[in-house]
Design a protein around this motif. Structure first.
Motif, short mmCIF file in Angstrom:
data_model
loop_
_atom_site.label_atom_id
_atom_site.label_comp_id
_atom_site.label_asym_id
_atom_site.label_seq_id
_atom_site.Cartn_x
_atom_site.Cartn_y
_atom_site.Cartn_z
N ILE A 15 0.87 -1.11 -0.17
CA ILE A 15 0.10 0.08 -0.03
C ILE A 15 1.10 1.30 -0.07
O ILE A 15 0.73 2.08 -0.84
N ALA A 16 1.83 1.22 0.98
CA ALA A 16 2.74 2.65 0.95
C ALA A 16 3.65 2.61 -0.66
O ALA A 16 3.63 3.97 -0.80
N LEU A 17 4.03 1.67 -0.96
CA LEU A 17 4.73 1.78 -2.26
C LEU A 17 4.15 2.12 -3.40
O LEU A 17 4.40 3.10 -4.00
N MET A 18 3.08 1.36 -3.55
CA MET A 18 1.97 1.81 -4.80
C MET A 18 1.45 2.94 -4.58
O MET A 18 1.46 3.60 -5.72
N GLY A 19 0.91 3.44 -3.35
CA GLY A 19 0.65 4.82 -3.18
C GLY A 19 1.46 6.05 -3.25
O GLY A 19 1.20 7.05 -4.07
N GLY A 20 2.46 5.66 -2.67
CA GLY A 20 3.66 6.63 -2.61
C GLY A 20 4.19 6.99 -3.93
O GLY A 20 4.76 7.99 -4.12
N ALA A 21 4.20 6.21 -4.78
CA ALA A 21 4.75 6.43 -6.37
C ALA A 21 3.87 7.47 -6.89
O ALA A 21 4.37 8.21 -7.66
N PHE A 22 2.71 7.67 -6.62
CA PHE A 22 1.97 8.61 -7.22
C PHE A 22 1.73 10.30 -6.40
O PHE A 22 1.12 11.01 -6.98
N VAL A 23 2.36 10.32 -5.56
CA VAL A 23 2.37 11.44 -4.66
C VAL A 23 2.87 12.62 -5.25
O VAL A 23 4.01 12.59 -5.90
N GLY A 24 2.26 13.61 -5.42
CA GLY A 24 2.84 14.85 -6.39
C GLY A 24 2.79 15.07 -7.80
O GLY A 24 3.13 15.81 -8.33
N LEU A 25 2.20 13.89 -8.11
CA LEU A 25 2.32 13.69 -9.84
C LEU A 25 1.21 14.53 -10.24
O LEU A 25 0.11 14.48 -9.80
N ARG A 26 1.11 15.20 -11.47
CA ARG A 26 -0.09 15.65 -12.11
C ARG A 26 -0.72 14.50 -12.99
O ARG A 26 -0.11 13.49 -13.05
N ARG A 27 -1.97 14.82 -13.25
CA ARG A 27 -2.87 13.87 -13.77
C ARG A 27 -2.28 13.28 -15.12
O ARG A 27 -2.40 12.02 -15.10
N GLN A 28 -1.81 14.10 -15.96
CA GLN A 28 -1.27 13.49 -17.36
C GLN A 28 0.13 12.67 -16.95
O GLN A 28 0.61 11.93 -18.02
N GLU A 29 0.76 12.67 -15.70
CA GLU A 29 1.82 11.91 -15.54
C GLU A 29 1.56 10.69 -14.95
O GLU A 29 2.36 9.61 -14.91
N ILE A 30 0.41 10.18 -14.79
CA ILE A 30 0.14 9.00 -13.81
C ILE A 30 0.12 7.84 -14.70
O ILE A 30 0.56 6.96 -14.27
N PRO A 31 -0.40 7.88 -16.11
CA PRO A 31 -0.07 6.64 -16.96
C PRO A 31 1.04 6.16 -16.95
O PRO A 31 1.30 4.88 -16.69
N ALA A 32 2.14 7.08 -17.14
CA ALA A 32 3.49 6.57 -17.10
C ALA A 32 3.99 5.94 -15.90
O ALA A 32 4.87 5.15 -15.71
N ALA A 33 3.51 6.87 -14.82
CA ALA A 33 4.17 6.40 -13.60
C ALA A 33 3.57 4.91 -13.47
O ALA A 33 4.31 4.09 -12.53
N SER A 34 2.34 4.63 -13.51
CA SER A 34 1.49 3.41 -13.24
C SER A 34 2.51 2.31 -14.17
O SER A 34 2.76 1.23 -13.38
N SER A 35 2.87 2.53 -15.09
CA SER A 35 3.66 1.52 -16.07
C SER A 35 4.82 1.38 -15.52
O SER A 35 5.41 0.29 -15.36
#
Length: 491
Positions: free
Chosen positions: A390-410
């Motif tokens: 939970i901490a790792l997968m959630g922490g990866a998205f902290v502070g990212l803009r909406r358009q950056e989320i798909p690349a961060a998820s991949s």
């Protein structure tokens, strides 16, 4: 949701997950369960498939390997595909591919046909695993990331608990084809719910950005060949053998080429690796490599220990693993709640410390270690693993803009897959070397103990890295998508 059917934005400062977001998450979970159950059921079915399809174990292993390669090679292109088709269309398409692959696998007439149809399943599954996190995190808008992540990891937590047991029951009572037919209800119900509940988004087909073909030809084969090389690492020559060393070398060359290409191309690259300049994403990615190794590597060892050393059946070994899955399920909500309050860093430090402490006892296993004690330790280990993910997968998205989320998820999903392959390769090789000269129960138990010590080392190495994760409990929400080309979300 307002009277016109448009999803209302979350109330600023609210700690409650929006009902529309819960509905979207539950819709995605139904479809994702098909992918997770299929993967975990297959983990105990390989030996039975070899016998029923009259194929060698080396051949039937490709049922898993081909799926894994297709899954991993597909993940980098999900962001581009979403920008072209929109999230709703892409999710339904991916679920349809997985459904078709499941039907074809159930109709397979020999091992090669089953392997080919598993590739189709892997393509659909790879898209769904990345897209699920992307759609939910975009809808959350950067708020209550811990609670949201605890919801979307339900399939990941349920899979190790229920999947092996279902697989054991199917193989005990029925034909192997039911392993794949079991996916069908989840695909059908998930498809209907997606058509009804997912918001319409994104441009019409043909209006999105052009595919970075050079990046695709470098990155996807690079990931696939690295993972393939790692799956062959258990051979007698290890890295020195051509079956492992050559693919690994080719994969590293391709990935190095992609890094150079992506840095020059910038935001137009297939996967914008410049996002790793965000400390939260970079540290989460590194930790997901280690977590993947600790999770998937140890998950391979544990059922093998009970089957090879203790003489348990596949179903018996699966039942003994239930406490770990129960611990994972129970810790998710609590970890998500505290991540939103105090940040990902302290949650991850405590979670990995607990996981390490609960992995160490397996380094001392013998042929007569009390099963009740091991199951109690597994429950504690599950608590730690659930909170850590939970901490790792959630922490990866902290502070990212909406358009950056798909690349961060991949990026985060690929890191987890590669980490799992690395951990499995290393632990299997250690186990093989430790047990090569003898097959007595005592020697086998000692070999498993050595491998478990390495799994504990992977976990311990993650603890200091956790200090790089975000410490802010209430990060600034992500930018909302206000571009004129993006239509409002409609249900």
């Amino acid at each position: 949701m307002n009277a016109s059917g448009v999803q209302s934005p979350p109330i600023p400062g609210s700690n409650r997950v929006d009902p529309a977001l819960r509905r979207l998450t539950c819709t995605l979970i139904v479809g994702a369960l098909a992918v997770i159950f299929d993967t975990t059921i297959m983990s105990i079915a390989i030996d039975s498939l070899a016998g029923q399809l009259h194929a060698s174990l080396a051949t039937i292993q490709w049922v898993t390997t081909a799926y894994l390669l297709a899954l991993s090679a597909t993940m980098p292109a999900v962001g581009w595909a979403q920008s072209v088709l929109g999230g709703k269309r892409l999710w339904i398409l991916a679920l349809g591919l997985f459904f078709a692959g499941s039907m074809l696998c159930a109709a397979a007439w020999n091992a090669p046909s089953l392997i080919a149809f598993r590739v189709l399943q892997g393509i659909g599954g790879g898209i769904m695993m990345v897209l699920m996190a992307t759609l939910v995190m975009q809808a959350a808008g950067g708020r209550n990331i811990g609670k949201v992540m605890s919801l979307i990891t339900v399939p990941t937590a349920l899979g190790p608990v229920i999947g092996p047991v279902i697989g054991g029951v199917i193989l005990h009572l029925g034909d192997w084809r039911w392993i794949f037919l079991f996916n069908i209800p989840f695909c059908l119900v998930g498809g209907y719910l997606a058509w009804r509940n997912l918001p319409k988004d994104g441009p019409r087909p043909g209006t999105g950005p052009r595919l970075d073909l050079v990046g695709m030809l470098l990155l996807s084969p690079g990931i696939a060949t690295v993972i393939y090389g790692l799956t062959q690492f258990g051979g007698p020559d290890g890295f020195a053998g051509l079956k492992a060393g050559l693919p690994l070398l080719a994969g590293v060359v391709l990935l190095t080429g992609y890094v150079a290409w992506a840095l020059r191309r910038g935001a137009d690259a297939l996967l914008d690796i410049r996002l790793l300049r965000h400390r939260a994403l970079a540290s989460s990615t590194a930790l997901l490599l280690l977590a993947g190794a600790a999770l998937y590597g140890a998950m391979l060892l544990m059922p093998l220990y009970w089957q090879q050393v203790r003489g348990e059946s596949a179903l018996g070994a699966a039942l003994l693993l239930i406490p770990q899955g129960m611990g994972t399920l129970l810790s998710r909500s609590l970890a998500g709640k505290y991540m939103d309050r105090i940040g990902a860093c302290p949650v991850a430090v405590i979670a990995f410390a607990v996981t390490f402490a609960a992995t160490v006892p397996f380094g001392f296993v013998t042929a007569t270690t009390d099963n009740t004690m091991l199951m109690a330790v597994l429950f504690v280990r599950g608590l730690g693993l659930g909170a850590a993910m939970i901490a790792l997968m959630g922490g990866a998205f902290v502070g990212l803009r909406r358009q950056e989320i798909p690349a961060a998820s991949s990026i985060s999903r690929v890191a987890q897959q590669i980490g799992g392959s690395i951990g499995t390769a290393i632990l299997v090789t250690i186990l093989q070397h430790a047990t090569a000269s003898t097959h007595t129960r005592a020697a086998l138990a000692s070999g498993f103990g050595d491998a478990f010590w390495w799994a504990a080392a992977f976990t311990a190495a993650a603890v200091p890295l956790c200090l790089l994760l975000p410490r802010r409990a209430d990060p600034k929400p992500q930018d909302q998508d206000t571009t004129p080309d993006a239509p409002p979300a409609e249900v």
